[in-house]
Design an enzyme around this catalytic site. Structure first.
Site, PDB file in Angstrom:
ATOM      1  CG  HIS A 313      -4.923  12.292  12.224  1.00 53.01           C
ATOM      2  ND1 HIS A 313      -4.058  12.197  13.281  1.00 53.01           N
ATOM      3  CD2 HIS A 313      -5.662  13.392  12.425  1.00 53.01           C
ATOM      4  CE1 HIS A 313      -4.286  13.201  14.099  1.00 53.01           C
ATOM      5  NE2 HIS A 313      -5.244  13.953  13.614  1.00 53.01           N
ATOM      6  CG  ASP A 371     -11.406  18.343   9.475  1.00 51.50           C
ATOM      7  OD1 ASP A 371     -12.162  18.897  10.284  1.00 51.50           O
ATOM      8  OD2 ASP A 371     -10.168  18.426   9.528  1.00 51.50           O
TER       9      ASP A 371
HETATM   10  N1  CMC Z   1      -4.929  11.767   0.249  1.00 56.37           N
HETATM   11  C1  CMC Z   1      -4.023  11.074  -0.487  1.00 56.37           C
HETATM   12  N2  CMC Z   1      -2.867  10.629  -0.012  1.00 56.37           N
HETATM   13  C2  CMC Z   1      -2.579  10.883   1.272  1.00 56.37           C
HETATM   14  C3  CMC Z   1      -3.470  11.603   2.092  1.00 56.37           C
HETATM   15  C4  CMC Z   1      -4.673  12.057   1.539  1.00 56.37           C
HETATM   16  N3  CMC Z   1      -5.559  12.725   2.276  1.00 56.37           N
HETATM   17  N4  CMC Z   1      -2.935  11.727   3.336  1.00 56.37           N
HETATM   18  C5  CMC Z   1      -1.745  11.118   3.276  1.00 56.37           C
HETATM   19  N5  CMC Z   1      -1.542  10.600   2.035  1.00 56.37           N
HETATM   20  C6  CMC Z   1      -0.377   9.786   1.612  1.00 56.37           C
HETATM   21  C7  CMC Z   1       0.847  10.647   1.347  1.00 56.37           C
HETATM   22  O1  CMC Z   1       0.915  11.035  -0.002  1.00 56.37           O
HETATM   23  C8  CMC Z   1       1.975   9.716   1.763  1.00 56.37           C
HETATM   24  O2  CMC Z   1       2.155   8.784   0.731  1.00 56.37           O
HETATM   25  P1  CMC Z   1       3.662   8.202   0.433  1.00 56.37           P
HETATM   26  O3  CMC Z   1       4.065   7.483   1.689  1.00 56.37           O
HETATM   27  O4  CMC Z   1       3.496   7.328  -0.735  1.00 56.37           O
HETATM   28  O5  CMC Z   1       4.515   9.399   0.130  1.00 56.37           O
HETATM   29  C9  CMC Z   1       1.381   8.945   2.937  1.00 56.37           C
HETATM   30  O6  CMC Z   1      -0.031   8.936   2.711  1.00 56.37           O
HETATM   31  C10 CMC Z   1       1.682   9.572   4.311  1.00 56.37           C
HETATM   32  O7  CMC Z   1       1.263  10.939   4.260  1.00 56.37           O
HETATM   33  P2  CMC Z   1       2.029  12.147   4.942  1.00 56.37           P
HETATM   34  O8  CMC Z   1       1.630  13.405   4.270  1.00 56.37           O
HETATM   35  O9  CMC Z   1       3.496  11.804   5.021  1.00 56.37           O
HETATM   36  O10 CMC Z   1       1.423  12.049   6.404  1.00 56.37           O
HETATM   37  P3  CMC Z   1       1.457  13.169   7.512  1.00 56.37           P
HETATM   38  O11 CMC Z   1       1.303  12.473   8.795  1.00 56.37           O
HETATM   39  O12 CMC Z   1       2.632  14.058   7.344  1.00 56.37           O
HETATM   40  O13 CMC Z   1       0.149  14.048   7.160  1.00 56.37           O
HETATM   41  C11 CMC Z   1      -2.076  14.816   7.063  1.00 56.37           C
HETATM   42  C12 CMC Z   1      -1.065  13.922   7.805  1.00 56.37           C
HETATM   43  C13 CMC Z   1      -3.356  14.915   7.901  1.00 56.37           C
HETATM   44  C14 CMC Z   1      -1.511  16.235   6.881  1.00 56.37           C
HETATM   45  C15 CMC Z   1      -2.395  14.179   5.681  1.00 56.37           C
HETATM   46  O14 CMC Z   1      -2.946  12.889   5.848  1.00 56.37           O
HETATM   47  C16 CMC Z   1      -3.317  15.061   4.827  1.00 56.37           C
HETATM   48  O15 CMC Z   1      -2.851  15.962   4.137  1.00 56.37           O
HETATM   49  N6  CMC Z   1      -4.681  14.803   4.881  1.00 56.37           N
HETATM   50  C17 CMC Z   1      -5.599  15.655   4.180  1.00 56.37           C
HETATM   51  C18 CMC Z   1      -5.870  16.897   5.008  1.00 56.37           C
HETATM   52  C19 CMC Z   1      -6.738  16.624   6.219  1.00 56.37           C
HETATM   53  O16 CMC Z   1      -7.782  15.979   6.112  1.00 56.37           O
HETATM   54  N7  CMC Z   1      -6.325  17.168   7.378  1.00 56.37           N
HETATM   55  C20 CMC Z   1      -7.116  17.087   8.599  1.00 56.37           C
HETATM   56  C21 CMC Z   1      -6.423  16.337   9.702  1.00 56.37           C
HETATM   57  S1  CMC Z   1      -7.614  15.936  11.030  1.00 56.37           S
HETATM   58  C22 CMC Z   1      -8.071  17.479  11.662  1.00 56.37           C
HETATM   59  C23 CMC Z   1      -6.991  18.066  12.502  1.00 56.37           C
HETATM   60  O17 CMC Z   1      -6.690  17.490  13.568  1.00 56.37           O
HETATM   61  O18 CMC Z   1      -6.457  19.101  12.115  1.00 56.37           O
END
Ligand code: CMC
Length: 432
Positions: A313, A371
């Site tokens: 998140h 989720d």
């Molecule tokens: N699985 C594997 N790796 C992950 C995941 C994941 N679910 N989420 C983040 N990472 C890694 C990502 O690859 C990155 O690694 P590095 O620093 O080595 O490049 C690091 O963790 C930070 O991730 P980010 O994508 O830069 O983080 P963000 O804040 O931009 O994204 C997120 C947040 C929710 C989009 C992401 O964690 C994600 O894609 N999660 C899966 C989708 C999900 O469950 N979304 C629902 C969010 S809660 C409901 C809502 O409020 O909508």
């Protein structure tokens, strides 16, 4: 918003005079530096794609402390609300700032109940969609179309119009979501029944048929109501910011909320519940718990493009408090429905166990989000996977409206208009 004693000073290495900016304090949470005069004073913009360090507005609705894993609606912790209130109480709280007393609750329930029916002609509009259309495509269209069906409440400068639109949206979303489902099934629509609760009525509109009476199961009703509470608001997330930005142009509330529905659909946001369940089903079909290790290796491999859906998140760097409550609800519902040995639940628990011990997830502070378990609950209730995000939209509608209302009453409100760092061609002439 209160001015802090602190000031922020920006000095540039080019020898120009440094510039001071005011700092404001909220009730809790990080202070903010007011950079509104930055461009005027320095001719520069700030650069923050994805809003990693930008407060886009002042708000008194919801607060998240991502490090503590804390979520408050109007100051009340989410677990207390989930345990002591129903979705109508929480909706009233989010909209009005305080929990309702008995009289206010009766009035609010009755107001919402009296707006549950939708214009009969919306059925014709719905019929224009293919029956295999994704429910979120249909819902985006239906909510946007409300501005055509209810144009008598679209004057945003009129407080009464704003109020009626808010109630219409909260009351009619369950009807529209259930209609979209019935349409996809080729079943007749079920009209709202106003002696049922908000959530009981939604369950009946989803699962009843004209052939036999539908009895609302108390455990299922409570579980779905809890899902609604947990999804009701989440401060300035992508869809809420979309509603605010869209609404900032002065467009009507139905158009602004339709924009929020469209944004919510994406798998990084509300679409994650559907994507998470699909991930669990696929993993189960391909070996289940025995293959978890192999799957986790793929998740950790950046080149695989696989993410552990329902994990991670932007704000929570600790356990999402909604995920804890969702996991509890999951156990309750599966127990009550005799599905204690549900293989997907077992699989999810195993994925969570491994992830919470794995340095990849620990170092990046990736925890289960709301989720991760909500799909298993909804599937146990009988809700098809493709409907999950539409149910999220139904629940989030109250948050979107409250945030939209708050924006309109903010004296600092202006049309949202970010700037950019231009890296295209400098001016050039067409070759003759
Ligand atoms: N699985 C594997 N790796 C992950 C995941 C994941 N679910 N989420 C983040 N990472 C890694 C990502 O690859 C990155 O690694 P590095 O620093 O080595 O490049 C690091 O963790 C930070 O991730 P980010 O994508 O830069 O983080 P963000 O804040 O931009 O994204 C997120 C947040 C929710 C989009 C992401 O964690 C994600 O894609 N999660 C899966 C989708 C999900 O469950 N979304 C629902 C969010 S809660 C409901 C809502 O409020 O909508």
């Amino acid at each position: 918003m209160q001015l802090s004693d602190k000031k922020a000073t920006l000095s540039l290495s080019d020898g120009s005079a440094s510039v001071e900016f005011p700092v404001y304090q909220g009730t809790i949470g990080p202070d903010v530096i007011d950079i509104r005069k930055l461009y005027g004073q320095t001719g520069m913009f700030t650069y923050d794609p994805g809003f990693l360090a930008t407060a886009s507005c002042e708000s008194s609705i919801t607060y998240i402390d991502g490090d503590k894993g804390q979520l408050l609606y109007r100051g009340y912790p989410i677990d207390q609300l989930a345990q002591n209130c129903d979705f109508m109480d929480v909706s009233y709280l989010i909209l009005n700032g305080e929990l309702p007393n008995a009289e206010q609750k009766r009035e609010f329930d009755s107001l919402v109940t009296n707006h549950t029916m939708v214009h009969e002609q919306m059925q014709m509009f719905l019929r224009g969609f293919r029956r295999d259309a994704h429910p979120m495509a249909v819902l985006t269209g239906l909510v946007g179309a409300m501005s055509a069906f209810y144009h008598d409440s679209t004057d945003i400068t009129n407080a009464r119009h704003r109020e009626i639109s808010a109630i219409r949206l909260i009351a009619k979303l369950p009807t529209l979501v259930a209609m979209a489902y019935k349409y996809s099934m080729g079943q007749p629509y079920i009209y709202p029944q106003n002696d049922l609760s908000y959530t009981g009525n939604f369950l009946r509109m989803m699962f009843a048929t004209p052939c036999e009476e539908y009895k609302v199961n108390d455990v299922v009703e409570r579980a779905l109501d809890r899902i609604f509470i947990l999804h009701a608001d989440h401060e300035q997330n992508a869809s809420t910011s979309t509603v605010r930005l869209c609404g900032s142009s002065g467009t009507n509330p139905f158009a602004a909320i339709a924009a929020g529905v469209a944004c919510l659909w994406g798998p990084a946001h509300g679409g994650a519940n559907e994507a998470c369940l699909q991930m669990l089903e696929e993993l189960q079909a391909n070996g289940g718990v025995a293959k978890v290790g192999e799957f986790m290796e793929k998740v950790k491999d950046k080149n695989s493009g696989v993410r552990l859906m329902g994990f991670g998140h932007r704000v929570y760097k600790n356990y999402d408090p909604r995920a804890k409550l969702m996991q509890e609800t999951c156990k309750e519902v599966l127990g009550a429905l005799g599905l204690e040995n549900d293989p997907l639940f077992k699989l999810a628990m195993e994925l969570e166990r491994i992830a919470l011990e794995d340095p990849y997830f620990v170092d990046r502070k990736l925890y289960p989000n709301v989720d991760f378990y909500s799909g298993i609950v909804q599937r146990a209730i009988g809700i098809p996977t493709s409907m999950f995000t539409a149910i999220f939209a139904l629940a989030r509608t109250v948050g979107w409206i409250a945030q939209w209302n708050e924006m309109l009453s903010d004296p600092d409100y202006k049309i949202g208009r970010p700037r950019q760092l231009y890296t295209g061609h400098a001016p050039r002439d067409i070759a003759k």
